[in-house]
Write a protein that holds these residues in place. Structure first.
Motif, PDB file in Angstrom:
ATOM      1  N   ILE A  33       0.575  -1.250  -0.049  1.00  0.00           N
ATOM      2  CA  ILE A  33       0.222   0.361   0.078  1.00  0.00           C
ATOM      3  C   ILE A  33       0.613   1.327  -0.170  1.00  0.00           C
ATOM      4  O   ILE A  33       0.540   2.374  -0.948  1.00  0.00           O
ATOM      5  N   GLY A  34       2.044   1.167   0.820  1.00  0.00           N
ATOM      6  CA  GLY A  34       2.126   2.567   1.220  1.00  0.00           C
ATOM      7  C   GLY A  34       2.076   3.107   2.165  1.00  0.00           C
ATOM      8  O   GLY A  34       0.857   2.595   2.897  1.00  0.00           O
ATOM      9  N   LEU A  50      -0.604   0.115  -9.389  1.00  0.00           N
ATOM     10  CA  LEU A  50      -2.033  -0.250 -10.014  1.00  0.00           C
ATOM     11  C   LEU A  50      -1.967   0.953 -11.404  1.00  0.00           C
ATOM     12  O   LEU A  50      -2.377  -0.328 -12.565  1.00  0.00           O
ATOM     13  N   PHE A  51      -1.278   2.501 -11.315  1.00  0.00           N
ATOM     14  CA  PHE A  51      -0.291   2.312 -12.914  1.00  0.00           C
ATOM     15  C   PHE A  51       0.074   1.419 -13.560  1.00  0.00           C
ATOM     16  O   PHE A  51      -0.749   1.532 -14.981  1.00  0.00           O
ATOM     17  N   ARG A  52       0.886   0.867 -13.054  1.00  0.00           N
ATOM     18  CA  ARG A  52       1.502   0.053 -13.913  1.00  0.00           C
ATOM     19  C   ARG A  52       0.679  -1.250 -14.913  1.00  0.00           C
ATOM     20  O   ARG A  52       0.981  -1.483 -15.532  1.00  0.00           O
ATOM     21  N   ARG A  53      -0.121  -1.894 -13.689  1.00  0.00           N
ATOM     22  CA  ARG A  53      -1.131  -2.784 -14.152  1.00  0.00           C
ATOM     23  C   ARG A  53      -1.810  -2.568 -14.988  1.00  0.00           C
ATOM     24  O   ARG A  53      -1.923  -2.970 -15.419  1.00  0.00           O
ATOM     25  N   ALA A  60      -8.351  -4.810  -3.280  1.00  0.00           N
ATOM     26  CA  ALA A  60      -8.213  -3.686  -3.143  1.00  0.00           C
ATOM     27  C   ALA A  60      -7.383  -2.532  -3.771  1.00  0.00           C
ATOM     28  O   ALA A  60      -7.048  -1.999  -3.417  1.00  0.00           O
ATOM     29  N   LEU A  61      -5.838  -3.857  -3.877  1.00  0.00           N
ATOM     30  CA  LEU A  61      -4.902  -3.662  -4.293  1.00  0.00           C
ATOM     31  C   LEU A  61      -4.857  -2.793  -5.998  1.00  0.00           C
ATOM     32  O   LEU A  61      -4.060  -2.816  -6.211  1.00  0.00           O
ATOM     33  N   ALA A 109     -11.555  -4.861 -13.874  1.00  0.00           N
ATOM     34  CA  ALA A 109     -12.146  -5.085 -12.973  1.00  0.00           C
ATOM     35  C   ALA A 109     -11.025  -4.739 -12.079  1.00  0.00           C
ATOM     36  O   ALA A 109     -11.013  -4.535 -10.124  1.00  0.00           O
ATOM     37  N   ALA A 110      -9.792  -4.604 -12.032  1.00  0.00           N
ATOM     38  CA  ALA A 110      -8.764  -4.342 -11.491  1.00  0.00           C
ATOM     39  C   ALA A 110      -9.294  -2.968 -10.510  1.00  0.00           C
ATOM     40  O   ALA A 110      -9.331  -2.215  -9.754  1.00  0.00           O
TER      41      ALA A 110
END
Lengths: 391, 445
Positions: free
Chosen positions: B203-204, B216-219, B357-358, B411-412
């Motif tokens: 999370i950070g 998440l952005f990279r994903r 949630a991640l 979904a992400a």
């Protein structure tokens, strides 16, 4: 009906012993091979876990310093640097300075397999692509490592294992032990492999590819089991790694074994076998024709004793052939021949008693400690291995 | 670093309960207590735990038994049954499981060894398994007991016989759990909607969520190679993730993680999946990580599949990975590290459902048991879970279809927007101050 059934079992028992003899003779030790200098020789780290003195230690160790393999190192691992074997190693180091040698004091663990505990610590200092684990009481021919590496290259296997030849008998008990190793143990190893492609690894000699071992995180993966050799073989097999046995024999030197130590060693191995393969172990009694034939005088009144004598004679003959071809080294005294019939019968009767021991005891005395074993020889007995407290 | 000031108690019954407790390790006084293990439990009680574990592992695999498997599984499902939520009604009456647990605690002394240990230091106690919580909450004393629910819906056994008069407080991972607790008769003041505790390393910081947002952005870039998803959600993504623009190129490879549950029941699925994706792996279209957990047999079987498919060499190149460690905490560290670059998490809908949630889409393997059935429903409701779109042997076809039509990226994104991700921090707040906010926006929940 009972008589026919029992006689059939006895016949199968003798036949199986004969099969063992056939395979051990068929794949008996071969003459020395010469080294082809044109090949690539991967570096081999020879691991020698040590614990106190064994018969012919100096000669045994020397055989590892005189291998005709060009690229190897020897790593000795022992509990402390006060181990009684240290002077022998230093002496060999000074005589063979060209062989790289390391000595590591590994300490000792009561909660893990003591041998694996040592091997795991020796592993970190090793340079080899291959690891050859051998016991202190083994002696090898100069070309043994070459043969094993040849097989490694030929078969692309990740583990190479070997049959064991018992040699050096100077007492009745050592003769019994050596005969048992050469015929029963090695007969099992070779027959299982050649006839059924089933691995039975005996830890006295295992050549292991280090990269493959790395998939398990090293030797410590196997630390919770006492029968580390079997478990290593099983884990490699389950994980799709190839195993092979080209029947490069390893000599196990047993010179001054006493009846007590013979009994304890056989009982220890029997306890392991029962926990590893319970069904096979229960059937093992069928592989002891001397013990089975004790029932003959009761089953066949009149001719029973004659039948018993015939069965015993046949067993002695099988063991004699095995001894002549396999076990008898050049230095073995002729009186071993005279003792052999007695040794065969006595051995098998002792093994009959040993057979029952594992059903009543789970404790093994090994490397100076009492170890209780559970299923698959897990150290610590019946408990689960959930000891992971404290994040 | 947060000061350790609570007992954190879990059990090893599969990995779910411990996975819930592990992110709370900064809070844990004397480390997480893994109760029911041989070392932490008196022998007499240990036998009960061992039996419970055996039943758990048996029930996880019972469906595979020939002939009797299906009927036995149906029987077990009937025992675990969760009453339908609708129509809304009073469900506070105890069921058979509650009465059985009561008897185990009062007559067999279940958790008595634990309570003796806890009594010496009266700190708040966070439980991730109902049995230890029930036992602790029965004992009079100054310490507060919190029970963390590990599924999106749950059986009545998680609530004591008389829910209204007890003092047990509940940590709810989602609204559905809060509603269910109310239906079971738990007063609202003893329910805290915190979210499921997720690993801080994924999370950070609690204000910025910098790791989560960057990962998440990279994903999303990897999950939307044709930029279909971005054509609908571009402004929303750039806003919430504090990004300026969407680059043309995708950062790295498409990474699939297949997680096998603690009981190893999904091991058989790995072979057809690997076989189907074999060529795609060799062509570097996808990288696969299989999570074996802490089970040696599962690990060896998976390694066997990989070697027999001649994919052993791909492990060295990083195209195939295996996550295994016999130490459960080391395993969880490894798994959490892998999640940072995971683009799709293929798992049965267990407690890992909350990891959506991640911003990780959950590809749902068949559920085992009623709890997982309901987790699957929950994932479908919030659109963070995706059903497998075809047979396993055609994974190489449908998986890339899901990827290219942007469904996985959606979904992400839905998981990130709709599911609470600050559970770990909220629980820390609660222990420190006695209260925690529920938060309004996706970055505050």
């Amino acid at each position: 009906m009972i008589k026919v059934f029992f006689l059939s079992i006895l016949a199968v028992s003798l036949f199986t012993t004969g099969i063992y003899l056939f395979f051990t003779l068929r794949f008996r030790p071969k003459k020395n091979i010469t080294v082809d200098q044109g090949h690539y020789f991967p570096r081999v780290s020879i691991f020698k876990p040590m614990k106190n003195m064994v018969d012919d230690l100096a000669e045994n160790l020397e055989s590892y310093f005189t291998l005709n393999y060009p690229n190897y190192e020897i790593i000795f691992g022992m509990d402390t640097l006060q181990d009684a074997t240290i002077p022998f190693i230093h002496s060999l180091q000074s005589r063979f300075p060209e062989i790289p040698v390391s000595i590591i004091a590994t300490g000792h663990s009561d909660e893990q397999n003591p041998k694996i505990f040592k091997l795991a610590r020796m592993e970190s200092g090793s340079q080899g692509e291959l690891i050859w684990v051998t016991d202190a009481n083994t002696c090898v021919a100069a070309d043994t490592l070459n043969r094993l590496v040849l097989e490694y290259r030929r078969s692309s296997a990740h583990v190479i294992f070997s049959p064991i030849r018992g040699t050096g008998s100077r007492s009745l008990a050592s003769l019994m032990e050596n005969m048992s190793l050469s015929l029963f143990t090695s007969g099992n190893i070779i027959t299982a492999w050649k006839a059924f492609k089933q691995q039975i690894i005996v830890g006295k000699s295992m050549l292991i590819e280090k990269a493959a071992l790395g998939h398990f995180g090293g030797f410590s993966y196997f630390s919770e089991f006492l029968a580390e050799d079997f478990v290593i073989g099983e884990a490699f097999e389950n994980s799709g790694f190839k195993l092979s046995c080209d029947c490069t024999w390893i000599d196990n030197v047993s010179r001054s074994t006493t009846f007590r130590s013979f009994f304890l060693r056989m009982a220890r191995w029997a306890k392991l076998r029962l926990r590893l393969k319970p069904v096979f172990y229960v059937m093992e009694i069928l592989l002891n024709p001397v013990a089975l034939s004790l029932a003959l005088p009761f089953l066949l009144p009149g001719r029973g004793w004659l039948a018993l004598a015939a069965a015993w004679t046949l067993k002695i003959a099988i063991e004699l052939v095995s001894y002549i071809v396999l076990s008898r080294g050049e230095q073995e005294p002729w009186r071993n021949f005279l003792m052999l019939p007695l040794a065969v019968i006595l051995k098998d009767l002792i093994l009959l008693i040993v057979y029952f021991v594992p059903f009543f005891s789970r404790t093994i005395v090994w490397q100076g400690g009492n170890i209780t074993i559970g299923r698959r020889t897990s150290i610590g007995g019946r408990g689960e291995r959930i000891v992971l407290e404290g994040a | 670093m947060f000061k350790a000031n609570a007992w954190v108690i879990s059990v090893l019954m599969g990995l779910g309960h411990l996975r819930a407790a592990y992110p709370l390790r900064d809070l844990a006084h004397e480390g997480i207590i893994l109760y029911g293990s041989q070392r932490s439990t008196p022998l007499r009680e240990y036998r009960i735990w061992r039996r419970l574990r055996k039943i758990y592992y048996f029930s996880s695999n019972v469906g595979k038994l020939p002939l009797l498997g299906k009927p036995l599984l149906n029987l077990l499902l009937a025992v675990q049954q969760i009453q339908p939520y609708y129509p809304r009604r009073d469900l506070s009456g105890p069921n058979t499981a509650v009465r059985y647990l009561d008897r185990l605690i009062s007559r067999k002394g279940l958790c008595s060894g634990l309570l003796e240990r806890l009594d010496g230091t009266p700190l708040p106690r966070i439980h991730s398994f109902y049995a230890t919580a029930m036992a602790a909450a029965r004992r009079p004393g100054p310490a507060e007991d919190y029970l963390l629910i590990c599924d999106s819906d749950f059986n009545r056994v998680w609530v004591p016989r008389d829910p209204r008069s007890g003092r047990l407080k509940y940590l709810a991972p989602c609204t559905q759990v809060r509603n269910r607790l109310l239906a079971y008769g738990v007063p609202p003041e003893r329910i805290f909607l915190t979210g499921f505790p997720l690993p801080k390393e994924n999370i950070g910081g609690r204000e910025d969520l910098e790791i989560l947002r960057e990962d998440l952005f990279r994903r999303l870039l990897r999950l939307d190679p044709k930029r279909k998803f971005f054509s609908y959600h571009l402004r929303s993504v750039l806003g919430w993730l504090s990004q300026e623009e969407v680059p043309q190129a995708s950062p790295g490879h498409f990474n699939l993680t297949f997680a096998i549950g603690g009981a190893g029941a999904q091991c058989d699925m790995a072979l057809p999946i690997l076989r189907s994706l074999q060529q795609s792996v060799l062509a570097d279209r996808v990288r696969i990580t299989v999570s074996a957990g802490i089970n040696k047999k599962v690990y060896e079987r998976l390694l066997g599949f990989i070697n027999r498919l001649n994919l052993g060499g791909e492990m060295a190149s990083g195209r195939i990975g295996l996550v295994y460690d016999p130490d459960v905490y080391a395993y969880m560290d490894k798994f959490n590290r892998v999640l940072r670059t995971t683009d799709v998490l293929w798992t049965k809908p267990s407690e890992l459902s909350f990891y959506c949630a991640l911003g990780i889409p959950i590809l749902m393997a068949p559920p085992i048991g009623t709890h997982e059935e309901l987790n699957r429903c929950w994932l479908r409701e919030i659109h963070a879970g995706v059903d497998t779109a075809g047979p396993l042997r055609f994974t190489h076809e449908w998986l890339f279809d899901l990827l290219e039509n942007g469904r996985l990226a959606e979904a992400a994104w839905d998981g990130f927007l709709k599911v609470r991700k600050l559970g770990t921090y909220k629980i820390e707040d609660l222990i420190r101050t006695g209260a925690c906010s529920e938060g309004n926006s996706p970055l505050e929940q």
